[in-house]
Write an enzyme that holds these catalytic residues in place. Structure first.
Site, PDB file in Angstrom:
ATOM      1  N   PHE A 192      67.164  70.432  50.083  1.00  0.00           N
ATOM      2  CA  PHE A 192      66.784  69.111  49.833  1.00  0.00           C
ATOM      3  C   PHE A 192      66.351  68.116  50.955  1.00  0.00           C
ATOM      4  O   PHE A 192      66.711  67.060  51.058  1.00  0.00           O
ATOM      5  CB  PHE A 192      67.870  68.292  48.918  1.00  0.00           C
ATOM      6  CG  PHE A 192      68.556  69.196  47.863  1.00  0.00           C
ATOM      7  CD1 PHE A 192      67.835  69.911  47.034  1.00  0.00           C
ATOM      8  CD2 PHE A 192      70.004  68.951  47.746  1.00  0.00           C
ATOM      9  CE1 PHE A 192      68.610  70.665  46.104  1.00  0.00           C
ATOM     10  CE2 PHE A 192      70.664  69.830  46.828  1.00  0.00           C
ATOM     11  CZ  PHE A 192      69.973  70.581  46.147  1.00  0.00           C
ATOM     12  N   HIS A 193      65.593  68.522  51.649  1.00  0.00           N
ATOM     13  CA  HIS A 193      64.999  67.906  52.813  1.00  0.00           C
ATOM     14  C   HIS A 193      63.300  67.966  53.035  1.00  0.00           C
ATOM     15  O   HIS A 193      62.872  68.237  54.033  1.00  0.00           O
ATOM     16  CB  HIS A 193      65.522  68.694  54.339  1.00  0.00           C
ATOM     17  CG  HIS A 193      67.074  68.273  54.165  1.00  0.00           C
ATOM     18  ND1 HIS A 193      67.828  69.171  55.365  1.00  0.00           N
ATOM     19  CD2 HIS A 193      67.903  67.752  53.747  1.00  0.00           C
ATOM     20  CE1 HIS A 193      69.138  68.755  55.141  1.00  0.00           C
ATOM     21  NE2 HIS A 193      69.179  68.004  54.108  1.00  0.00           N
ATOM     22  N   PRO A 194      62.631  67.595  51.961  1.00  0.00           N
ATOM     23  CA  PRO A 194      61.164  67.914  52.198  1.00  0.00           C
ATOM     24  C   PRO A 194      60.413  66.591  53.098  1.00  0.00           C
ATOM     25  O   PRO A 194      61.010  65.405  52.942  1.00  0.00           O
ATOM     26  CB  PRO A 194      60.856  67.528  50.646  1.00  0.00           C
ATOM     27  CG  PRO A 194      61.933  66.812  50.021  1.00  0.00           C
ATOM     28  CD  PRO A 194      63.033  67.353  50.549  1.00  0.00           C
TER      29      PRO A 194
END
Length: 556
Positions: free
Chosen positions: A487-489
């Site tokens: 969850f690190h875009p």
């Protein structure tokens, strides 16, 4: 405020947006509007740390995005949570406080040609809002109190976790036996080492950016907050020099009805995140012309870089069954265990209900050839087949490892002119030989750590991916089968030099081809940071706020 005209409009009430609303409205002469598509952050499960399980995949708090089928994941599609609530992703994320590595910011400075992105120039902006449990030192800040006894500064609370697990302590010892040094602080510029993560919590409750920055500012008469307000597009006007200026936004109210417009006299800032920000720009006619024309959107500027350069951390989850030690798996399947967990949290605000999704971390090199720590571990005293699935009924731990500096690049594009339609998210995981090699090396490293004597007493057995897979090709393929986003875009509107045609914003986060508009969220990162990305976004927002407050008001 009776007028729909403001000096500043902040688009997105997430991690960065809440801080910017606070900082900009601290000047009573500036009229500020904050726009958020979601609702208030008063949902019970936002406050209880383990409640992320009930926030991700919940339309009350999550946009419910999914990636397109990905070749690097052997055709799989992944759930792609993004916060749709005040506080944004800080309301549903893993609460891990992580700045990254000093070299990340040195690279940003090189790519932008701006000294203000160097580590020593960013550190004061991390400290500006920090309230660290250790107090004041060279790397951390504590707020202290003003003469009236009120807290002064330091809104972003950082605490130790309120738990420990025997199996995690043993993994930390095994990592040290494998050559990973112990560390008590991942946030001093070099995060190499193994230890428990620090978390954004206050006394056992989640501490999100809405609590930290927005609530103290709610009473200010010059700040207005619109909730349930989805941005259809930016309002752009031609200028005498032939360029464009952002002069407002068009809003679709959640309750329906005609679109509403808000006008901006001085400067707007996009803080809708690495997925939301390029989507808003593209709906406004700022993006790849071919994509926009196909959707019937009038092209204001052909900007292929809007939505490009998507980077993310892909975690590869290894599961080991153990014996002779308790893990959350068996505790959660026992009525007595659940009752005791609930009682401990109610009385002490500690124990499993206070858990961040990952408790133990490690940063190290996937192979001796790596010049710096290039992988991160998130280690958990539990296991399951996939996020959202039930825990296994046997005791186990999960060691998830991610490539901190992936060379694979993807992109985000809208699939409809409808602002409530999900965009097409294509991360292109494991699309380079380099990333596939790091994936294979990482799985071997996990096996080397688990084989150390510190874990031998628990007889760990590799359940996933399975010891039968040994070759580089096998392990890279298996990484595609079991890998999932952490969850690190970032990176979809990257900053860069003025002469960089692929840069969307300049080194001060100003949109390069539209006046009156900045971007201050994870989308501007030219390279992903070496760790969790939430707190670096706050640092970006602090810098953007400072620059915006230096901009003279422009009222008619």
């Amino acid at each position: 405020m009776s007028s729909n005209t403001y000096d500043h409009i902040v688009i997105g009430g997430g991690t960065a947006g809440c801080l910017l609303a606070n900082r900009l409205s601290a000047d009573p002469s500036r009229r500020v509007l904050l726009i958020e598509a979601g609702g208030r952050d008063d949902y019970l499960w936002i406050n209880i740390p383990v409640g992320y399980l009930y926030c991700i995949g919940n339309p009350r708090t999550d946009w419910l995005y999914k990636t397109e089928p990905d070749a690097g994941l052997n055709g799989r599609s992944l759930r792609y949570p993004r916060g749709r609530v005040l506080g944004g992703c800080s309301s549903i994320n893993g609460m891990i406080y992580m700045r990254g590595q000093a070299r990340d910011y040195e690279q940003w400075a090189t790519l932008t040609g701006a000294e203000h992105w160097r580590w020593d120039q960013c550190l004061p902006y991390f400290k500006r809002h920090e309230d660290h449990w250790k107090g004041e030192n060279a790397f951390h800040a504590a707020p202290g109190f003003d003469p009236k006894g009120q807290r002064a500064g330091g809104e972003w609370r950082v605490e130790k976790q309120r738990l420990s697990w025997e199996i995690l302590d043993a993994f930390a010892q095994a990592a040290q036996q494998a050559g990973v040094p112990a560390t008590e602080d991942f946030n001093r510029g070099s995060n190499e080492g193994v230890g428990y993560f620090e978390v954004n919590q206050r006394s056992g409750f989640r501490w999100n950016s809405a609590k930290a920055f927005l609530r103290p500012a709610f009473a200010r008469p010059n700040l207005q907050v619109w909730l349930g307000a989805t941005v259809q597009r930016l309002l752009l006007e031609p200028q005498a020099d032939g360029g464009l200026r952002a002069v407002g936004v068009e809003i679709i109210p959640e309750q329906g009805g005609e679109p509403v417009q808000a006008r901006c006299t001085t400067e707007m800032v996009l803080t809708a995140g690495a997925i939301g920000t390029p989507a808003i720009l593209q709906r406004s006619g700022l993006g790849p012309a071919q994509t926009l024309q196909a959707l019937g959107i009038n092209v204001q500027q052909d900007l292929p870089s809007v939505g490009a350069n998507l980077q993310d951390h892909l975690q590869i989850r290894s599961v080991y069954q153990v014996s002779g030690v308790k893990t959350l798996n068996t505790m959660a399947h026992s009525l007595w265990g659940k009752a005791m967990m609930g009682l401990e949290y109610a009385l002490k605000r500690s124990g499993p209900l206070s858990m961040a999704p990952s408790q133990l971390g490690a940063f190290t090199r996937s192979s001796p050839q790596q010049p710096h720590p290039n992988v991160q571990y998130h280690v958990q005293p539990l296991s399951l087949d996939a996020f959202g699935e039930p825990l296994h009924r046997f005791n186990a731990f999960t060691a998830s490892v991610c490539n901190l500096n992936p060379s694979s690049r993807g992109r985000v594009d809208i699939a409809s002119a409808d602002p409530k339609a999900a965009p097409a998210i294509r991360p292109n995981y494991l699309s380079t030989a380099e990333d596939r090699q790091v994936a294979a090396d990482s799985l071997r490293l996990t096996r080397r750590i688990v084989s150390q004597s510190a874990l031998a007493r628990y007889q760990p057995q590799e359940i996933k991916p399975g010891v039968q897979y040994q070759s580089d090709d096998d392990l890279a393929r298996l990484a595609g089968d079991i890998g999932t986003t952490i969850f690190h875009p970032v990176g979809t509107c990257k900053m860069g030099r003025d002469d960089d045609p692929t840069a969307v914003v300049d080194a001060q986060l100003r949109f390069k081809s539209v006046a009156g508009l900045r971007i201050a969220d994870a989308s501007v990162m030219p390279l992903i940071t070496s760790g969790n990305t939430n707190s670096p976004v706050l640092m970006l927002a602090e810098k953007a706020a400072e620059w915006m407050l230096q901009t003279p008001l422009a009222r008619g």
